[in-house]
Design an enzyme around this catalytic site. Sequence first.
Site, mmCIF file in Angstrom:
data_model
loop_
_atom_site.group_PDB
_atom_site.id
_atom_site.type_symbol
_atom_site.label_atom_id
_atom_site.label_comp_id
_atom_site.label_asym_id
_atom_site.label_seq_id
_atom_site.Cartn_x
_atom_site.Cartn_y
_atom_site.Cartn_z
ATOM 1 N N PHE A 129 0.848 -1.194 0.000
ATOM 2 C CA PHE A 129 0.000 0.000 0.000
ATOM 3 C C PHE A 129 0.893 1.257 0.000
ATOM 4 O O PHE A 129 1.896 1.314 0.696
ATOM 5 C CB PHE A 129 -0.868 -0.035 1.259
ATOM 6 C CG PHE A 129 -1.983 0.959 1.263
ATOM 7 C CD1 PHE A 129 -3.186 0.687 0.627
ATOM 8 C CD2 PHE A 129 -1.841 2.166 1.920
ATOM 9 C CE1 PHE A 129 -4.231 1.605 0.648
ATOM 10 C CE2 PHE A 129 -2.875 3.092 1.935
ATOM 11 C CZ PHE A 129 -4.070 2.811 1.300
ATOM 12 N N ASP A 199 1.179 -4.741 8.751
ATOM 13 C CA ASP A 199 0.030 -3.857 8.558
ATOM 14 C C ASP A 199 -1.196 -4.755 8.360
ATOM 15 O O ASP A 199 -1.255 -5.526 7.402
ATOM 16 C CB ASP A 199 0.249 -2.944 7.347
ATOM 17 C CG ASP A 199 -0.836 -1.887 7.236
ATOM 18 O OD1 ASP A 199 -1.998 -2.183 7.606
ATOM 19 O OD2 ASP A 199 -0.537 -0.766 6.778
ATOM 20 N N TYR A 224 -11.527 1.564 9.823
ATOM 21 C CA TYR A 224 -12.713 1.962 9.047
ATOM 22 C C TYR A 224 -13.037 0.986 7.928
ATOM 23 O O TYR A 224 -13.998 1.196 7.202
ATOM 24 C CB TYR A 224 -12.540 3.383 8.484
ATOM 25 C CG TYR A 224 -11.217 3.652 7.809
ATOM 26 C CD1 TYR A 224 -10.964 3.203 6.529
ATOM 27 C CD2 TYR A 224 -10.214 4.358 8.460
ATOM 28 C CE1 TYR A 224 -9.758 3.439 5.919
ATOM 29 C CE2 TYR A 224 -8.992 4.601 7.862
ATOM 30 C CZ TYR A 224 -8.773 4.141 6.581
ATOM 31 O OH TYR A 224 -7.556 4.369 5.985
ATOM 32 N N LYS A 225 -12.238 -0.081 7.775
ATOM 33 C CA LYS A 225 -12.528 -1.082 6.736
ATOM 34 C C LYS A 225 -13.433 -2.163 7.352
ATOM 35 O O LYS A 225 -14.587 -1.895 7.626
ATOM 36 C CB LYS A 225 -11.216 -1.615 6.170
ATOM 37 C CG LYS A 225 -10.473 -0.514 5.388
ATOM 38 C CD LYS A 225 -9.065 -0.840 4.972
ATOM 39 C CE LYS A 225 -8.467 0.344 4.225
ATOM 40 N NZ LYS A 225 -7.005 0.291 4.127
ATOM 41 N N ARG A 374 -11.813 -4.310 -7.679
ATOM 42 C CA ARG A 374 -11.822 -5.040 -6.402
ATOM 43 C C ARG A 374 -13.246 -5.216 -5.911
ATOM 44 O O ARG A 374 -14.019 -4.253 -5.882
ATOM 45 C CB ARG A 374 -11.080 -4.228 -5.327
ATOM 46 C CG ARG A 374 -9.619 -4.469 -5.224
ATOM 47 C CD ARG A 374 -9.010 -3.861 -3.975
ATOM 48 N NE ARG A 374 -9.703 -2.736 -3.368
ATOM 49 C CZ ARG A 374 -9.243 -2.070 -2.318
ATOM 50 N NH1 ARG A 374 -8.122 -2.438 -1.740
ATOM 51 N NH2 ARG A 374 -9.918 -1.052 -1.829
HETATM 52 C C1 LIG Z 1 -6.216 1.427 4.303
HETATM 53 C C2 LIG Z 1 -4.762 1.232 4.548
HETATM 54 C C3 LIG Z 1 -3.980 2.218 5.163
HETATM 55 C C4 LIG Z 1 -4.608 3.529 5.546
HETATM 56 O O1 LIG Z 1 -3.755 4.429 6.149
HETATM 57 P P1 LIG Z 1 -4.378 5.781 6.742
HETATM 58 O O2 LIG Z 1 -3.298 6.391 7.513
HETATM 59 O O3 LIG Z 1 -5.596 5.420 7.516
HETATM 60 O O4 LIG Z 1 -4.794 6.624 5.571
HETATM 61 C C5 LIG Z 1 -2.649 1.956 5.390
HETATM 62 N N1 LIG Z 1 -2.087 0.784 5.019
HETATM 63 C C6 LIG Z 1 -2.811 -0.184 4.412
HETATM 64 C C7 LIG Z 1 -2.164 -1.477 4.031
HETATM 65 C C8 LIG Z 1 -4.161 0.017 4.139
HETATM 66 O O5 LIG Z 1 -4.878 -0.925 3.530
#
Ligand SMILES: *Cc1c(COP(=O)(O)O)cnc(C)c1O
Length: 414
Positions: A129, A199, A224-225, A374
């Site tokens: 990501f 992560d 939030y997911k 997705r």
């Molecule tokens: C959604 C997600 C993030 C989000 O990071 P934010 O700081 O909340 O914007 C980070 N890493 C991964 C792998 C994600 O899927």
Amino acid sequence: MTENALRRSDVELFDAADPLAPFRDRFVVADPAVVYLDGNSLGRLPRTTADRLAVVLRDEWGGALVEGWERWIDLPTRVGDLLGAAVLGAAPGQVLVCDSTTVNLYKLVDAALHLLADRRTVVAHRGDFPTDRYVLDGLAGRAGVAIRWVDAVDDVVGALDRDVALVVLSHVDYRTGKRADLAGITAAAHAVGALVLWDLSHAAGAISVGLDTHGVDLAVGCTYKYLNAGPGAPAYLYVSTALQPHLRSPIQGWFGAADQFTMGPAYEPAADIRRFLTGTPNVLGLYAVEEGASLVAEAGVGPIQAKAAALTDLAVVLADAWLEPLGFTVLSPRDARARGAHVSLCHPEAARISVALRRLAKVVPDFRPPDVVRLGFSPLTTRFVDVWDGIDRLRTLVASGAHNGVDLSGQRVR
Ligand SMILES: *Cc1c(COP(=O)(O)O)cnc(C)c1O
């Protein structure tokens, strides 16, 4: 799964037999005609969250005013412990709910690089990501540490040696849905004396994680997911009990200080996990995380993982039968044990198709450049008929060619 799964009436039976089916009614479904397959970007709103926040606003902020801090001050650890027990497989005292995933990643990567400063390499995945890659790149640059990028998570173990301080990886890949071997990679990193930071953003609330069982050092993730805590809700971080005394946060904020309210001349870190707090916590967001995590706790990670496997199995069967002839390929692993709760499809017209699905077919997927659609299946809210309907509408749309008329110029494709 048999050919019968291709009939909607059979798929309805899966819902009838689904022990998690009643959970959908615990969430706000504003428009039942929409097939929402993007709970892996933003989960639905739990009804209890709307009620709880209304009470908190009225009684706690409106009523108690500053006295509210009596009960707010411990929310980051209290909700962290709940998340640890219900979702992450972590004993109390190791999880905080605070800041964003990006900020938590920054704090923990920096702390790890300082602890193992004699080592000059970090290992990471080129396809990870963006925020993970960017934060790592920035911190490695400042520390003068090299990043050893691997093209596939399966190459991580081969990239380890005694110069590696830290491995940073996603447990479930946001693009492909592929699940990394958390236990094996963690053990291999430890064998060369390196630390691992996972992560969990696309794993927590979708599959079982087991941080303590696998001896994980560090972890971060968002809420939030699949945890349904709402847009911008605070993220979490995990630091194993054994490591806590040895790591220092680069952000020496007053909430991380040993005695916050002494307001002394110098910063001394708290002895426990609280040393990774920064400043005043997001109280409303923390209550939303508590509600989201409570629903996951009630459902149980085992049943959630089992349903994620069944939903994604159905998606793969339908994609093979209906979408493959239309030029799609399934990018996600075919073995449910090797993926999370989303299925990614490659198609050269993925961008147009994603937009057309929303506009013309009332299906909400998301698009990941250059060519991935997705489909996220959130186990507490997605029904088996949603998988069937979403993929059925997708095949009808693409077979009709209606997506070809979508003009992408000047629009942000999601
Ligand atoms: C959604 C997600 C993030 C989000 O990071 P934010 O700081 O909340 O914007 C980070 N890493 C991964 C792998 C994600 O899927």
